[in-house]
Motif scaffolding. Sequence first.
Motif, PDB file in Angstrom:
ATOM      1  N   ALA A 149       0.831  -1.207   0.000  1.00 44.94           N
ATOM      2  CA  ALA A 149       0.000   0.000   0.000  1.00 44.94           C
ATOM      3  C   ALA A 149       0.863   1.254   0.000  1.00 44.94           C
ATOM      4  O   ALA A 149       0.566   2.239  -0.703  1.00 44.94           O
ATOM      5  CB  ALA A 149      -0.927  -0.017   1.219  1.00 44.94           C
ATOM      6  N   VAL A 150       1.943   1.251   0.787  1.00 43.62           N
ATOM      7  CA  VAL A 150       2.839   2.407   0.833  1.00 43.62           C
ATOM      8  C   VAL A 150       3.507   2.615  -0.523  1.00 43.62           C
ATOM      9  O   VAL A 150       3.579   3.745  -1.032  1.00 43.62           O
ATOM     10  CB  VAL A 150       3.884   2.221   1.946  1.00 43.62           C
ATOM     11  N   LEU A 151       4.002   1.538  -1.123  1.00 36.13           N
ATOM     12  CA  LEU A 151       4.677   1.653  -2.417  1.00 36.13           C
ATOM     13  C   LEU A 151       3.710   2.106  -3.511  1.00 36.13           C
ATOM     14  O   LEU A 151       4.074   2.892  -4.400  1.00 36.13           O
ATOM     15  CB  LEU A 151       5.309   0.319  -2.796  1.00 36.13           C
ATOM     16  N   THR A 152       2.468   1.641  -3.455  1.00 30.49           N
ATOM     17  CA  THR A 152       1.467   2.053  -4.440  1.00 30.49           C
ATOM     18  C   THR A 152       1.173   3.540  -4.316  1.00 30.49           C
ATOM     19  O   THR A 152       1.057   4.255  -5.327  1.00 30.49           O
ATOM     20  CB  THR A 152       0.176   1.242  -4.254  1.00 30.49           C
ATOM     21  N   ALA A 153       1.063   4.023  -3.084  1.00 31.97           N
ATOM     22  CA  ALA A 153       0.791   5.448  -2.865  1.00 31.97           C
ATOM     23  C   ALA A 153       1.958   6.314  -3.328  1.00 31.97           C
ATOM     24  O   ALA A 153       1.759   7.459  -3.762  1.00 31.97           O
ATOM     25  CB  ALA A 153       0.503   5.698  -1.386  1.00 31.97           C
ATOM     26  N   ALA A 154       3.176   5.765  -3.239  1.00 28.44           N
ATOM     27  CA  ALA A 154       4.353   6.555  -3.606  1.00 28.44           C
ATOM     28  C   ALA A 154       4.681   6.468  -5.092  1.00 28.44           C
ATOM     29  O   ALA A 154       5.448   7.290  -5.597  1.00 28.44           O
ATOM     30  CB  ALA A 154       5.554   6.086  -2.792  1.00 28.44           C
ATOM     31  N   ALA A 155       4.123   5.493  -5.800  1.00 28.14           N
ATOM     32  CA  ALA A 155       4.515   5.219  -7.179  1.00 28.14           C
ATOM     33  C   ALA A 155       4.465   6.434  -8.114  1.00 28.14           C
ATOM     34  O   ALA A 155       5.377   6.621  -8.927  1.00 28.14           O
ATOM     35  CB  ALA A 155       3.666   4.079  -7.736  1.00 28.14           C
ATOM     36  N   PRO A 156       3.420   7.303  -8.057  1.00 24.78           N
ATOM     37  CA  PRO A 156       3.375   8.434  -8.999  1.00 24.78           C
ATOM     38  C   PRO A 156       4.407   9.522  -8.730  1.00 24.78           C
ATOM     39  O   PRO A 156       4.514  10.474  -9.513  1.00 24.78           O
ATOM     40  CB  PRO A 156       1.953   8.993  -8.804  1.00 24.78           C
ATOM     41  N   ALA A 157       5.168   9.408  -7.638  1.00 24.71           N
ATOM     42  CA  ALA A 157       6.042  10.515  -7.242  1.00 24.71           C
ATOM     43  C   ALA A 157       7.280  10.636  -8.107  1.00 24.71           C
ATOM     44  O   ALA A 157       7.852  11.724  -8.213  1.00 24.71           O
ATOM     45  CB  ALA A 157       6.450  10.354  -5.771  1.00 24.71           C
ATOM     46  N   ALA A 158       7.747   9.552  -8.717  1.00 21.45           N
ATOM     47  CA  ALA A 158       9.005   9.608  -9.452  1.00 21.45           C
ATOM     48  C   ALA A 158       9.060   8.477 -10.456  1.00 21.45           C
ATOM     49  O   ALA A 158       8.198   7.589 -10.489  1.00 21.45           O
ATOM     50  CB  ALA A 158      10.183   9.526  -8.479  1.00 21.45           C
ATOM     51  N   ASP A 159      10.104   8.513 -11.295  1.00 24.39           N
ATOM     52  CA  ASP A 159      10.291   7.466 -12.294  1.00 24.39           C
ATOM     53  C   ASP A 159      10.622   6.127 -11.640  1.00 24.39           C
ATOM     54  O   ASP A 159      10.252   5.065 -12.148  1.00 24.39           O
ATOM     55  CB  ASP A 159      11.427   7.861 -13.246  1.00 24.39           C
ATOM     56  N   GLU A 160      11.352   6.178 -10.536  1.00 25.73           N
ATOM     57  CA  GLU A 160      11.749   4.964  -9.833  1.00 25.73           C
ATOM     58  C   GLU A 160      11.463   5.122  -8.354  1.00 25.73           C
ATOM     59  O   GLU A 160      11.869   6.112  -7.734  1.00 25.73           O
ATOM     60  CB  GLU A 160      13.232   4.675 -10.059  1.00 25.73           C
ATOM     61  N   VAL A 161      10.750   4.158  -7.801  1.00 27.07           N
ATOM     62  CA  VAL A 161      10.402   4.177  -6.379  1.00 27.07           C
ATOM     63  C   VAL A 161      10.854   2.861  -5.765  1.00 27.07           C
ATOM     64  O   VAL A 161      10.464   1.781  -6.234  1.00 27.07           O
ATOM     65  CB  VAL A 161       8.885   4.376  -6.172  1.00 27.07           C
ATOM     66  N   LEU A 162      11.684   2.946  -4.713  1.00 25.51           N
ATOM     67  CA  LEU A 162      12.264   1.762  -4.094  1.00 25.51           C
ATOM     68  C   LEU A 162      12.006   1.765  -2.592  1.00 25.51           C
ATOM     69  O   LEU A 162      12.010   2.829  -1.965  1.00 25.51           O
ATOM     70  CB  LEU A 162      13.779   1.715  -4.336  1.00 25.51           C
ATOM     71  N   PRO A 163      11.791   0.602  -2.001  1.00 28.24           N
ATOM     72  CA  PRO A 163      11.619   0.533  -0.549  1.00 28.24           C
ATOM     73  C   PRO A 163      12.972   0.502   0.159  1.00 28.24           C
ATOM     74  O   PRO A 163      13.973   0.053  -0.391  1.00 28.24           O
ATOM     75  CB  PRO A 163      10.863  -0.781  -0.345  1.00 28.24           C
ATOM     76  N   GLY A 164      12.977   0.954   1.402  1.00 26.83           N
ATOM     77  CA  GLY A 164      14.186   0.915   2.217  1.00 26.83           C
ATOM     78  C   GLY A 164      13.827   0.699   3.671  1.00 26.83           C
ATOM     79  O   GLY A 164      12.678   0.870   4.083  1.00 26.83           O
ATOM     80  N   GLY A 165      14.816   0.319   4.474  1.00 23.18           N
ATOM     81  CA  GLY A 165      14.576   0.109   5.895  1.00 23.18           C
ATOM     82  C   GLY A 165      13.613  -1.038   6.132  1.00 23.18           C
ATOM     83  O   GLY A 165      13.689  -2.088   5.506  1.00 23.18           O
ATOM     84  N   THR A 166      12.666  -0.828   7.049  1.00 23.32           N
ATOM     85  CA  THR A 166      11.700  -1.876   7.392  1.00 23.32           C
ATOM     86  C   THR A 166      10.871  -2.289   6.193  1.00 23.32           C
ATOM     87  O   THR A 166      10.468  -3.454   6.074  1.00 23.32           O
ATOM     88  CB  THR A 166      10.778  -1.381   8.518  1.00 23.32           C
ATOM     89  N   LEU A 167      10.605  -1.362   5.284  1.00 23.10           N
ATOM     90  CA  LEU A 167       9.776  -1.672   4.122  1.00 23.10           C
ATOM     91  C   LEU A 167      10.480  -2.613   3.142  1.00 23.10           C
ATOM     92  O   LEU A 167       9.823  -3.218   2.293  1.00 23.10           O
ATOM     93  CB  LEU A 167       9.382  -0.384   3.400  1.00 23.10           C
ATOM     94  N   ALA A 168      11.797  -2.735   3.270  1.00 23.52           N
ATOM     95  CA  ALA A 168      12.547  -3.619   2.374  1.00 23.52           C
ATOM     96  C   ALA A 168      12.996  -4.885   3.084  1.00 23.52           C
ATOM     97  O   ALA A 168      13.843  -5.616   2.576  1.00 23.52           O
ATOM     98  CB  ALA A 168      13.771  -2.891   1.822  1.00 23.52           C
ATOM     99  N   ARG A 169      12.429  -5.141   4.257  1.00 24.43           N
ATOM    100  CA  ARG A 169      12.811  -6.332   4.996  1.00 24.43           C
ATOM    101  C   ARG A 169      12.438  -7.565   4.183  1.00 24.43           C
ATOM    102  O   ARG A 169      11.291  -7.742   3.789  1.00 24.43           O
ATOM    103  CB  ARG A 169      12.107  -6.366   6.350  1.00 24.43           C
TER     104      ARG A 169
END
Length: 741
Positions: A149-169
Amino acid sequence: MSAAREGGPVHRWFTGAGRLAVRRPWWTISTWLLVTVAVAAMVVTFGRPVDDDTTMPGSAAQHGRDLLEIHFPGTGGATGQIIVRSTDGPLDEEAVRAAADRIEELDHVDAVTAPTTEAGSLTADRDTGYLTVQFDVGPRDIDAELTAAVLTAAAPAADEVLPGGTLARPAADTRRSEALGIGVALVVLVAAFGGLVAAGLPLLTALLTLVCGLGAIGLAGHLTAVPEVATTLATMIGLGVGIDYALFMITRYRSLLTTGVPVPEAIVTTVASSGSAVAFAGGTVIVALAGLAVAGVPILATLGWTAGLIVLVAVAAAVTLLPALLMVLGHRIDALPIRRRPHVQRPVRPSMWAALSDRVTRRPWPYALASTVLLLVVAAPVTVMTLGQTDAGDQPPGSAGRIGHDVLAAEFGPGITGPLTVIAELTPPAPVPMTLRSPSPSPGGHTSAGPASPRPSGAGGTAATGTPGPRVRDPRVDALVKALTEVPGVERVHPPRISSDGQAVTVRVIPETGPGDPATVATAERIAAVKAGRLDIYVTGQTAMKAALAERVGGRMPYVIGLVVILAALLVLAAFRAPVVAVKAAVMNLFSVAAAYGVLTAVFQWGWGVTLVGLSGPVPIESYVPMLLFALLFGLSMDYEVFLLTAVRESWDATGDNRTSVREGLAATGVVITSAALIMVCVFASFVLTSSPVVKMTGLGLAVAIAIDATIIRGLLVPATMAMLGRANWWTPGRDPVNRP
């Protein structure tokens, strides 16, 4: 001779268990099935949360974390990063702010901080930045659905969206390893038993063991912190011992049937002899794991009781469920044969193990010397083994965590992936503007493996923009920031943040090096020694917590080793009433553990063949892995020692000839122990295929140690030393070994 002496209370108990399985087989089977279904249903309903957070009671880093919890409410929530990159110019700030607003509206999201150059979360050319997402739940509750859900909400923000920290566990990826381990085990079992039914029984009991044991561990995650590696480790151990214990029991049962013993009597005898030996072997593993409790390290204590629980379930299945299944099957245990068993007894030729034992016992000194030298060579690298901490940069190339880590390290420096949180109490309190007198989001999320950017200066402003609010000047805080800036190894210092009660200040420090670099630990130590007036400074965060973990493990390791060795030796002494055998068994197991440490150092620390295990280069040896491996290996190696010594002692009691008893004992157990060891080695080695470097270390270490124990130690060193010791093997104080009981 067995682990339970004939006529004793333990022997009578196991005999009673065998008779119960004979009289009420379907009752026993139904009970196991009901328990298994109930546990599985509860896991499906309530889930099995995991928590990889590190705690270290009594350490300065833990005290700093506790101060954060007191003065900065909400710091217990998890923190993750969303990395945004533009491929054709600066980021669209409006799109990034809109993405931050969308993320902040999601359930369990407490606050979102958009990237800014002031906070160091936006590159100078403004084409790469990261949003910091603060959650109101811990890492165990950040599941795949919330991450998506977080990644979907962030997707329109830039050409490339990557998870980090806890979200990339990384999620547990053990299914391939489990399937491979079970497949290899089936092949070995078919080769050993010659039939599909006999080969399938150990797998069935092992799978039921996993469902019950892993389910119980998962449900315990609702009551206490259980790291994800605990379930992976329990899976490894559950498969290994679950199959092995059933293998020993079935081998004994089939041998009794071959001699014409009726099915009910064969089952009772199997449970009373092999069942008691299995229980003793499992008890040895559990006692060795219990030794981890004295380390004072919560994660080790948790890994100890979770692995011990799965071993306990495996023993229970072997001495209750398996006998009931054998009673139902009877002689049909040999159904669906792959190869036919001969009806006419052929002359028995000496086995490979009997021939080897005969050669070794004839000339024990050369074999003892050669095998000892070989073991010392393999173990030699352990003399330079150092303990450290892995991070997302040590994950296999191409994994989500590794990609995000590499982008952050390249754009913002390696230290951004392992920030240090500094906190100090202010007495008297600092003046705080009225706009700050309310609980505010976490200053950095010490529970995250990645960076977290605090709001500048602890001021207000909007979470999405990170706009600085009113600043409060306090000379003590200014002196602290200045002193931190001058510490060697510090890349940059974020603006300080004063708590809403004015009684504490926290500063986020970015080191020049990554969290896995020993230089970062040295930087943290220099920061902790900073003198800024009368302020007591504490350094916390995951990097500092893991450094404290490594320090404590190193300090407590000798005590844990000593305790486990003594307890295991006492157990062998209680079983065989032979002090020499007990001491020798402990020394033999130390050899296998040392060899495993040497291989781990060569592969992971030096990088010899590290690409073969799926990593791109050398990685630090996680601080708690050697201590965990010691407890596991000492217990598992003692399993084979007990089974071998049981056979040797039976021959000794019958013949009184030391060389004959060693030869016959090794010949009697050679095939079954080799099959069991091969299964364990394959199961453990299959977990090298997972993405976690810690699991790779554990799997490889266990596989190497079991392989060495089942070949060099059991095939060469044990018979050689027993031949050299002669009657002294079975000496008991106050009793002549010639006059055997």
